[in-house]
Structures are given as structure tokens and as C-alpha cells.
Motif scaffolding. Structure first.
Motif, mmCIF file in Angstrom:
data_model
loop_
_atom_site.group_PDB
_atom_site.id
_atom_site.type_symbol
_atom_site.label_atom_id
_atom_site.label_comp_id
_atom_site.label_asym_id
_atom_site.label_seq_id
_atom_site.Cartn_x
_atom_site.Cartn_y
_atom_site.Cartn_z
ATOM 1 N N MET A 1 0.834 -1.204 0.000
ATOM 2 C CA MET A 1 0.000 0.000 0.000
ATOM 3 C C MET A 1 0.873 1.260 0.000
ATOM 4 S SD MET A 1 -3.079 -1.190 2.520
ATOM 5 C CE MET A 1 -3.860 0.401 2.570
ATOM 6 N N TRP B 1 -3.893 -2.501 -6.683
ATOM 7 C CA TRP B 1 -3.268 -1.947 -5.474
ATOM 8 C C TRP B 1 -3.292 -0.424 -5.501
ATOM 9 C CZ3 TRP B 1 -2.484 -3.930 -0.933
ATOM 10 C CH2 TRP B 1 -2.377 -5.312 -0.799
ATOM 11 N N HIS C 1 -6.664 0.783 -4.646
ATOM 12 C CA HIS C 1 -7.022 0.689 -3.224
ATOM 13 C C HIS C 1 -6.555 1.904 -2.436
ATOM 14 C CE1 HIS C 1 -8.671 -3.298 -3.317
ATOM 15 N NE2 HIS C 1 -7.554 -3.841 -3.751
ATOM 16 N N VAL C 2 -5.448 2.487 -2.840
ATOM 17 C CA VAL C 2 -4.879 3.574 -2.046
ATOM 18 C C VAL C 2 -4.993 4.941 -2.718
ATOM 19 C CG1 VAL C 2 -3.257 2.085 -0.842
ATOM 20 C CG2 VAL C 2 -2.551 3.191 -2.952
#
Length: 86
Positions: free
Chosen positions: A28, A53, A56-57
Motif C-alpha cells: 500500500m 493496489w 485501493h490507495v
């Protein structure tokens, strides 16, 4: 003997979960600083995984602003630096 096996399995399971959490945290952190193609190449992961990924962040404030609703934030900005509401 069976008790020792169960204890060993519990310890191994706990260690595995901690490693997984650490790995995810590191991913992350990297994903928040790097674009997906660089992350993919650097870590040797598939580009689609890197894109997930990064997704997600991602730092997207749109949902937050929509949840707040109204134009109150714009009113504050239009009043200059005083920050006072009338």
C-alpha cells in the motif's frame, strides 16, 4: 503430541497473518507513491494486480465531498482567509 501440533499450527497461522499484514502495508505504501506500471515492473507483479493496489490507495476526495454535500466549503473559500461565516 497432538497438543504440540495444534500449538505449532496456531503459531504458524498467527505468524503467517502478521507477515501478510506487513506485506500488504508495504504494498500500500509503494502503491500510494508509484504509478501502476512502475510498481508492476519493480515488484514483478502483473499490471492488473498493480492497478488494483494503486486503486485501493488512490487519494480521491470526490466521495468525501459528495457525502458532505452542499456548497458550505465553497462559501468558506469565497470569504477569503478570514474563515468567518455570516
Amino acid at each position: 503430541m497432538a497438543n504440540k501440533r495444534q500449538t505449532s499450527k496456531k503459531v504458524a497461522s498467527k505468524a503467517s497473518k502478521q507477515l501478510s499484514a506487513s506485506r500488504n502495508t508495504a504494498l500500500m505504501a509503494l502503491a500510494s507513491d508509484l504509478p501502476a506500471p512502475i510498481l508492476s515492473e519493480m515488484l514483478g507483479i502483473h499490471i492488473n494486480t498493480a492497478v488494483e493496489w494503486v486503486g485501493h490507495v488512490k487519494r480521491d476526495w470526490a466521495a468525501y465531498l459528495a457525502a458532505r454535500g452542499g456548497d458550505d466549503d465553497l462559501d468558506i473559500l469565497s470569504q477569503g482567509n478570514s474563515g468567518h461565516r455570516e
